[in-house]
Motif scaffolding. Structure first.
Motif, mmCIF file in Angstrom:
data_model
loop_
_atom_site.group_PDB
_atom_site.id
_atom_site.type_symbol
_atom_site.label_atom_id
_atom_site.label_comp_id
_atom_site.label_asym_id
_atom_site.label_seq_id
_atom_site.Cartn_x
_atom_site.Cartn_y
_atom_site.Cartn_z
ATOM 1 N N VAL A 1 45.589 6.858 -57.737
ATOM 2 C CA VAL A 1 45.911 5.612 -57.456
ATOM 3 C C VAL A 1 46.105 5.279 -56.149
ATOM 4 O O VAL A 1 45.460 4.713 -55.339
ATOM 5 C CB VAL A 1 46.896 5.142 -58.304
ATOM 6 C CG1 VAL A 1 47.301 3.554 -57.811
ATOM 7 C CG2 VAL A 1 46.425 4.790 -59.658
ATOM 8 N N LEU B 1 40.594 3.084 -49.473
ATOM 9 C CA LEU B 1 39.979 1.924 -49.360
ATOM 10 C C LEU B 1 40.694 1.057 -48.190
ATOM 11 O O LEU B 1 40.006 0.358 -47.367
ATOM 12 C CB LEU B 1 40.348 1.095 -50.572
ATOM 13 C CG LEU B 1 39.668 1.581 -51.789
ATOM 14 C CD1 LEU B 1 39.655 0.630 -52.979
ATOM 15 C CD2 LEU B 1 37.903 1.538 -51.513
ATOM 16 N N TYR C 1 39.381 1.980 -44.757
ATOM 17 C CA TYR C 1 37.868 1.431 -44.368
ATOM 18 C C TYR C 1 38.084 0.478 -43.410
ATOM 19 O O TYR C 1 37.284 0.538 -42.101
ATOM 20 C CB TYR C 1 37.254 0.816 -45.514
ATOM 21 C CG TYR C 1 35.827 0.331 -45.272
ATOM 22 C CD1 TYR C 1 34.877 0.935 -44.682
ATOM 23 C CD2 TYR C 1 35.854 -1.083 -45.326
ATOM 24 C CE1 TYR C 1 33.745 0.402 -44.490
ATOM 25 C CE2 TYR C 1 34.716 -1.869 -44.913
ATOM 26 C CZ TYR C 1 33.552 -1.131 -44.648
ATOM 27 O OH TYR C 1 32.322 -1.709 -44.323
ATOM 28 N N PRO C 2 38.861 -0.604 -43.397
ATOM 29 C CA PRO C 2 38.729 -1.522 -42.257
ATOM 30 C C PRO C 2 39.474 -1.041 -40.998
ATOM 31 O O PRO C 2 39.261 -1.490 -39.780
ATOM 32 C CB PRO C 2 39.761 -2.735 -42.933
ATOM 33 C CG PRO C 2 40.662 -2.111 -44.038
ATOM 34 C CD PRO C 2 39.566 -1.154 -44.513
ATOM 35 N N ARG D 1 34.094 -2.802 -35.272
ATOM 36 C CA ARG D 1 33.013 -3.754 -35.606
ATOM 37 C C ARG D 1 31.796 -3.539 -34.888
ATOM 38 O O ARG D 1 30.855 -4.323 -34.886
ATOM 39 C CB ARG D 1 33.417 -5.256 -35.345
ATOM 40 C CG ARG D 1 34.337 -5.590 -36.384
ATOM 41 C CD ARG D 1 34.576 -7.140 -36.283
ATOM 42 N NE ARG D 1 35.308 -7.827 -37.369
ATOM 43 C CZ ARG D 1 35.538 -9.058 -37.491
ATOM 44 N NH1 ARG D 1 35.424 -9.922 -36.246
ATOM 45 N NH2 ARG D 1 36.191 -9.541 -38.244
ATOM 46 N N LEU E 1 30.888 2.896 -43.854
ATOM 47 C CA LEU E 1 30.193 2.786 -45.143
ATOM 48 C C LEU E 1 29.952 4.440 -45.668
ATOM 49 O O LEU E 1 30.033 4.298 -46.912
ATOM 50 C CB LEU E 1 28.672 2.084 -45.288
ATOM 51 C CG LEU E 1 28.996 0.501 -45.390
ATOM 52 C CD1 LEU E 1 27.504 0.136 -44.881
ATOM 53 C CD2 LEU E 1 29.475 0.119 -46.325
ATOM 54 N N LEU F 1 33.046 5.424 -47.135
ATOM 55 C CA LEU F 1 33.405 4.821 -48.611
ATOM 56 C C LEU F 1 32.473 5.424 -49.622
ATOM 57 O O LEU F 1 32.901 5.780 -50.718
ATOM 58 C CB LEU F 1 32.984 3.249 -48.434
ATOM 59 C CG LEU F 1 33.922 2.310 -48.080
ATOM 60 C CD1 LEU F 1 33.590 0.910 -48.347
ATOM 61 C CD2 LEU F 1 35.338 2.663 -48.891
ATOM 62 N N ILE G 1 34.457 7.338 -52.724
ATOM 63 C CA ILE G 1 34.295 6.788 -54.067
ATOM 64 C C ILE G 1 33.731 7.745 -54.969
ATOM 65 O O ILE G 1 34.117 8.056 -56.164
ATOM 66 C CB ILE G 1 33.572 5.503 -53.972
ATOM 67 C CG1 ILE G 1 34.096 4.210 -53.335
ATOM 68 C CG2 ILE G 1 33.338 5.107 -55.451
ATOM 69 C CD1 ILE G 1 33.605 3.077 -53.140
ATOM 70 N N ALA H 1 35.351 9.440 -58.070
ATOM 71 C CA ALA H 1 34.866 9.467 -59.669
ATOM 72 C C ALA H 1 35.085 11.041 -59.900
ATOM 73 O O ALA H 1 35.420 11.233 -61.294
ATOM 74 C CB ALA H 1 33.446 9.095 -59.446
#
Lengths: 240, 496, 82, 494
Positions: B138, B145, B148-149, B155, B164, B167, B171, B175
């Motif tokens: 968790v 996550l 990521y920012p 930018r 991306l 990410l 992710i 999984a």
């Protein structure tokens, strides 16, 4: 191809339905479960406990009053639904060439028909009221009487030659919404009276006189509310 | 609630709350914001350090906080391994957060960075304190996550693309971990971390192997184990330098941390040997060491070269762990901590140089020492430390690693390690060499860029000194080596 | 087979005819008329099977109100099925 | 007797009578209808909470409407599934709060009372559907909430809403007909309409064919209402084109009625010794699995935010049916909890999306770039709810999916576990994509730059729901323990 598929589907559905019905207990015989279980209880105790000679009414207004409450709510909701939906489509979005604007077009009606309709109207109304008020003793009741009354009002509106008028004329608008909601509202009232008289929601009073009065009130509420809803539906469809 | 049960929760929540407070305060009053951030970071570090000292001798306590769905409880445990890692994390974050005041332009978005970074820190401390696989995952996913920012903070198109990519990798990795957790629960009926591993894992050898593979693959993505390292070389240059430092220093190590938990406290030493996965793990890690180092040699972009170096260095750790010798595991833990500060410092340097001179490539660094002597000195010390020159901190950890490998009789792996260290010298030496080389290039010689000052330089000096202190005073009690010994012993030879 | 049963069969045949007609015709006004006839025939069946309450409802709702409402709708959308 | 004793009938009576009063009371002051609707839904919520307290104190209980003992009268029955009415009333209350500023913008002012009337009648119908223990009563209340739902969809502006409402109406009417037909068959077989009574008497029925047929008709009928693949075709249109609070209500609450209908069906038929439910349950599993994947993939390619959320409902209904189909104690309790949790999450999603769309006037996901800077709270709520719907632990979406997946493993269906995970990943993918668009991409559309944060009434509802969709996850264990006794009759069949 699509037609063929539809045919196959319908045939299959029909076969299934027939299979089900064939396998059901024989209708009309005295030993089928339909007649031996709950219905037998209704027949045995309906007259005394249900408080109505007409067993159908006893079931509708007494044993299964909450069902009837749901049903009148559905009818009322249908009107609300039509009112909510039609007003938004607006008159400008109509299509097609054969449209008849019922508000401005005067339907060419034979004077004979018009006369007969107006002649019959009081009799139909009387019959409707009779059906409503005697529903607990004879076949009929609020629903039937209400529909008859509604049909009469719609007939009048169609044939009285006053089709260009808006619906503000028969009833004051403030009252109209109350009458349309009469069905659910009388059941709301029944909920309260039941609580007061016998301690259960949706129950009729025990005293025969009051029981009859409450029943008549319910029938009138269902009937007049139903009639108002039907007229409202008609008007909403005609004008929306 | 006693203090020991409250402190971990404070350590976890404090950065998150402090970050939000800084976001609110900093946009109105910069000084207040700085005070909030610095105060929070220092307090968090002190708490985690205190916990690390307190939990040095073994499990302090375990607590179940929230019961989600059986057996998914949120469980915290305070043990030597977790507290050491938490202290490392908050130490590096302390440096990075303060460094960021100088690095980032002074505007509204700066506080956004701090808020996200501190939330990230809180979640990483959560990973360190996690008492079962689900809790670990968790917090692991949460900080993934949240980072990521931070990676896409600039930018730019490149940054967003790198973010991306990151990410997608994370992710997918998550999984795999999920699948692994479910399999573990299915086979073992338990997902808590237990000393010595779960009592029994019933299932066909293939299924057990698949479970292990799922978990290692999932955490391996973060640990940048080749061939799962794809996001690392892109994310590091894209992120702002203070976050690159965190990425390289502790975030990649989180993956290693997860693998350690899985190996020692889910499967257990004896089952690992029985499964025969250790040589494979060692082989993959060894290949990672050499391949990543080789890629680093050919890379001209400074931050990218450092990123490749991180892949190589973290593979050392896994390679050492794959011997399951107590000595080697100690070395691995020490290396995680020492490498965190060294690599973090190098990224701080790279960021400082890029801000002041605009140079991001190694070939542009020539003559840097003429203009920025202090920065160059720090850079040199840190690079030498990473190569493993005594008496700097990198030497200690590599020495321990080598000893451990030799102790476990893994001579091939020892060879790989030495080759890797050699390659590290090959890819770090040109940097040192170039910055001290005088230049006649008019573009550089008459450049207006001068030594930086303020927050960034202060942090640089601090990391440089840290490399020296951690190296020379490594054996003092309470230092990483001391803590790591206990942690390793606790893992490898768990108390009954 | 008694006369009563024959009457039922006749009504059922009529019902099926009406339904087939409704499915076939393209003219909505005709379809609605057929639908009203259907309801009326069904009302006879209810009455014959001893359910006067249902019969009354069917007559008033099915043959009366529904048909009027359908016609009102047809006046809006045109009577040809597209 | 106290109000709590009659609460079972009151949770039906209060909202419906309240709804029926609204058009009459507020003809002159349409906007004031809001307060009345709010008050009556709050009253309903209070009654349902008192019901739950009684349930916890004395276990499941019944109320004989009109004082007639079952099976002669209509028995209302309150068990731990029925407890869902508290959640549904709560969601309706929040939707009403949200509607205060939203509805006047999309509905002509004179029709506002109609909207509130429909919402209240819908709530009454849902409550009746959930607490009734009688088959015909079930049908009646199903019609009450269905008809109001069709109308609510049609209240949105534009021709699509009308078409969507018609589509919904047609399929809904077919499903109602099937249910009614099945009830007729059951009555002919048993001579009773009381569910418990019928369940006991079905076994003695002469032939199994009508019983099996009734089971099939009920299942298909409720499948339409629940929008289970492949009968979900009405859902994306209806939920995407309805006004946002209506979408929230439909996706969160109304669709669940179909699911609960199936649960009641399975429970009624599970006593039937000679009828095997396993083939039906495996069918539900596979349809659910396809729904999960199909809904997720379809959502992935949507560019319209609300349509995407509508497809996410298809996915989540799939999850619930996988759980019900597996039927083991673990999976079925997971499905039951997911009914509640998904209701909260989906309401949060649709309301937050509605606020974003309402304030910016844009509904394409790509147009919404950078809106997170302008409307941070609404966008944050949407983000949290998206993570919850993806089932990221420890959010509310996780509990149910975890239990369902675990149930799949326990009963030896690892492939289903894979479906659960892959579905969650796909959902996470588009969730992250939306979060990325909202927060991390520069604004593209000029309207985004001029948008402002939603008014407090909208925000209150959104934030409360978003917070619940996180916090309910932390309360996973108590909720599972709460539903476990209710789901047991279902698990006996497996």
């Amino acid at each position: 191809m699509r037609k063929f598929l539809a045919l196959v589907l319908i045939a299959a559905l029909g076969a299934v339905l027939i299979a089900a019905v064939v396998n059901l207990p024989e209708p009309g015989t005295t030993d089928s479960p339909v007649h031996t279980h709950v219905s037998a209880g209704y027949i045995k105790g309906g007259h005394e406990a249900g408080g109505a000679d007409n067993l159908v009414t006893a079931v509708l207004l007494n044993y299964r009053a909450i069902d009837t409450f749901g049903e009148v709510t559905v009818i009322f909701t249908a009107l609300i639904a039509v009112l909510a939906a039609t007003s938004l489509a607006g008159p400008t979005e109509r299509s097609g060439t054969q449209n008849i604007d019922l508000k401005t077009t005067r339907v060419p009606v034979s004077p004979v028909v018009s006369f007969v309709v107006r002649l019959m109207a009081p009799f139909i109304a009387t019959f409707a009221l009779f059906v409503m008020l005697k529903g607990h003793e004879l076949p009929g009741g609020g629903f039937q009487g209400g529909v008859v009354l509604g049909a009469m009002l719609i007939l009048l509106a169609l044939f009285s030659g006053r089709t260009d008028k808006t619906d503000d004329e028969e009833l004051p608008p403030g009252l109209r919404n109350w009458i349309r909601a009469a069905g659910p509202l009388v059941f709301g009232a029944l909920g309260l009276t039941g609580l007061v008289f016998s301690g259960w929601l949706f129950s009729l009073p025990d005293h025969p006189f009051w029981r009859e009065m409450v029943m008549i009130g319910l029938e009138l509420g269902i009937g007049i509310g139903g009639a108002a809803v039907l007229v409202g539906l008609f008007r909403a469809l005609r004008e929306g | 609630m006693t203090l020991t049960s409250l402190l971990p929760l404070i350590a976890l929540a404090l950065p998150i709350i402090g970050g939000l407070a800084a976001l609110g305060a900093g946009r109105r009053n910069r000084r207040l914001g700085i005070a909030v951030v610095a105060g929070t970071a220092v307090t968090t570090f002190l708490i985690t350090a205190l916990l690390a000292l307190a939990a040095k001798d073994g499990l302090l306590r375990e607590m179940t906080l929230v019961q989600i769905a059986p057996p998914v409880w949120i469980v915290f445990r305070i043990d030597p391994l977790g507290t050491l890692f938490a202290a490392t994390v908050s130490g590096l974050f302390l440096l990075a957060l303060i460094y960021a005041f100088g690095y980032l332009p002074d505007d509204r978005r700066q506080w956004r960075f701090h808020a996200f970074a501190m939330a990230c820190q809180g979640c990483m401390i959560g990973v360190a304190f996690a008492g079962n696989l689900v809790t670990l995952l968790v917090f692991y996913e949460l900080f993934s996550l949240l980072s990521y920012p931070l990676i896409t903070h600039d930018r730019t198109r490149v940054a967003v693309a790198a973010g991306l990519k990151y990410l997608v990798y994370i992710i997918t990795g998550g999984a795999f971990v999920w699948a692994g957790i479910i399999l573990v629960f299915h086979l073992g009926g338990e997902i808590r971390f237990l000393p010595g591993g779960l009592a029994d894992i019933n299932g066909s050898p293939g299924l057990v192997l698949a479970t292990f593979a799922c978990l290692v693959t999932g955490f391996g993505v973060k640990a940048a184990l080749m061939p799962l390292h794809g996001w690392v070389p892109d994310a590091h240059p894209a992120a702002p330098a203070p976050f690159s430092a965190v990425l390289s220093g502790v975030m990649v190590a989180t993956g290693v941390f997860g693998i350690l938990r899985v190996m020692f406290e889910i499967f257990g030493v004896s089952r690992l040997i029985e499964m025969g996965v250790l040589p494979w793990l060692g082989g993959i890690a060894g290949a990672s060491v050499l391949l990543a180092a080789a890629r680093a040699v050919g890379e001209d972009d400074l931050k990218r070269r450092l990123a490749w170096s991180t892949i190589s260095q973290m593979a050392y750790v896994l390679m050492a762990v794959s011997t399951i010798g107590g000595q080697a595991v100690t070395g691995a833990f020490v290396h995680i901590t020492h490498h965190a500060f060294l690599k973090g410092g190098l990224f701080f340097c790279a960021g400082l140089v890029a801000t002041v001179t605009g140079a991001t490539r190694i070939s542009q660094l020539r003559g840097l020492a003429q203009r920025m002597p202090v920065t160059s000195l720090a850079l040199t010390v840190l690079a030498l430390g990473l190569v493993g020159i005594p008496p700097l901190s990198g030497f200690i950890s590599k020495w321990l690693l080598g000893l451990g490998l030799a102790d476990a009789g893994a001579m091939v792996r020892l060879g790989v390690m030495l080759a890797g260290a050699l390659l590290a010298a090959v890819y770090l030496w040109p940097i040192i060499y170039r910055i001290w080389l005088p230049t006649d290039d008019p573009r550089f010689a008459h450049s207006h860029s001068r030594e930086a000052s303020g927050w960034m330089l202060g942090i640089l000096i601090a990391t440089g000194m840290l490399a020296v202190i951690l190296g020379t005073a490594a054996t003092l009690p309470g230092f990483p080596l001391d803590l790591a010994k206990n942690a390793a012993q606790w893992l490898v030879e768990p108390p009954p | 087979m008694s006369v009563s049963d024959l009457f039922d069969l006749l009504i059922l045949a009529l019902l099926i005819t009406c339904v087939l007609g409704i499915a076939r015709v393209r003219d909505l006004a005709t379809a609605v008329t057929l639908f009203a006839i259907y309801s009326f025939v069904l009302c006879l069946l209810w009455a014959h099977r001893g359910a006067p309450d249902v019969a009354m409802t069917e007559a008033a709702v099915g043959a009366g109100i529904t048909a009027v409402l359908f016609f009102t709708a047809i006046a809006k959308i045109g009577r040809r099925e597209k | 007797m106290s109000a709590a004793a009659h609460g079972l009938a009151l949770v039906v009576l209060v909202p419906i009578v309240g709804g029926a009063l609204i058009p009459a009371l507020f003809r002159r002051f349409p906007t004031a209808a809001w307060g009345f609707a709010l008050a009556s839904s709050a009253l309903t919520l209070a009654i349902s909470i008192s019901l739950i307290r009684r349930l916890l104190a004395e276990g499941p209980f019944s109320y004989a409407a009109g004082g007639w003992p079952p099976p002669y009268g209509v028995a209302l029955h309150f068990d731990r599934f029925g407890a869902a009415i508290a959640v549904f009333s709560m969601i309706t209350l929040l939707v009403l709060i949200f509607s205060r500023r939203y509805i006047p913008a999309v509905v002509p002012i004179a029709r506002i009372p109609l909207y509130y009337a429909l919402v209240m009648i819908n709530l009454g119908g849902m409550n009746g559907f959930l607490v009734t223990g009688d088959l015909f009563n079930l049908f009646v209340f199903m019609e009450v909430f269905s008809v109001s739902a069709y109308a609510l969809v049609a209240m949105a502006r534009g021709p699509q809403a009308g078409l969507a409402a018609i589509k919904y109406l047609l399929l809904g009417a077919v499903s109602s007909l099937l249910v009614l037909f099945a009830i007729g068959l059951i009555f002919a077989q048993t001579g009773t309409l009381n569910m418990a009574d019928a369940a006991g008497r079905l076994d003695a029925a002469a032939s199994i064919v009508p019983t099996a047929l009734a089971l099939g008709a009920l299942t298909i009928g409720f499948m339409v209402k629940a929008a289970l693949f492949p009968l979900h075709v009405w859902l994306p249109d209806a939920h995407a084109s309805a006004p946002a609070p209506v979408s929230a209500l439909l996706s969160a609450v109304v669709v669940k009625a179909g699911v609960i209908g199936i649960i009641r069906t399975l429970q009624t038929f599970s006593d039937h010794g000679s009828l095997q439910l396993m083939p039906l349950q495996s069918l539900l599993i596979w349809l659910g699995a396809i729904a999960v994947l199909w809904g997720a993939v379809a959502a992935l390619v949507q560019s319209d935010l609300k349509r995407l959320l509508a497809y996410s409902t298809v996915t989540n209904i799939g999850y619930i049916f996988i759980g019900l189909g597996i039927g083991s104690a673990t999976a079925a309790s997971g499905a039951a909890v997911h009914i509640i949790n998904h209701a909260v999450i989906k309401a949060a999603l649709f309301l937050a999306a509605g606020a974003l769309i309402h304030q910016s006037g844009l509904r394409h996901i790509d147009d919404l770039r950078g809106l997170g800077e302008r409307m941070p709270l609404s966008a944050l709520a949407l983000g949290v709810a998206l993570l919850a719907v993806a089932g990221v632990p420890p959010t509310a979406g996780f509990v149910g999916k975890w239990q369902i997946g675990l149930g799949a493993l326990e009963t030896g269906r690892p492939l289903l576990m894979g479906v659960v995970i892959v579905g969650g990943l796909l959902v996470l993918t588009y969730g992250v994509r939306i979060i990325n668009t909202l927060f991390f991409r520069p604004p593209l559309h000029v309207r985004v730059v001029t948008s402002r944060e939603a008014p407090p009434s909208m925000l209150a509802a959104i934030l409360l729901l978003a917070a619940s969709s996180f916090l309910l996850g932390l309360a996973g264990k108590p909720m599972l323990d709460f539903v476990a006794p209710a789901i047991l009759p279902l698990t006996d069949t497996g």
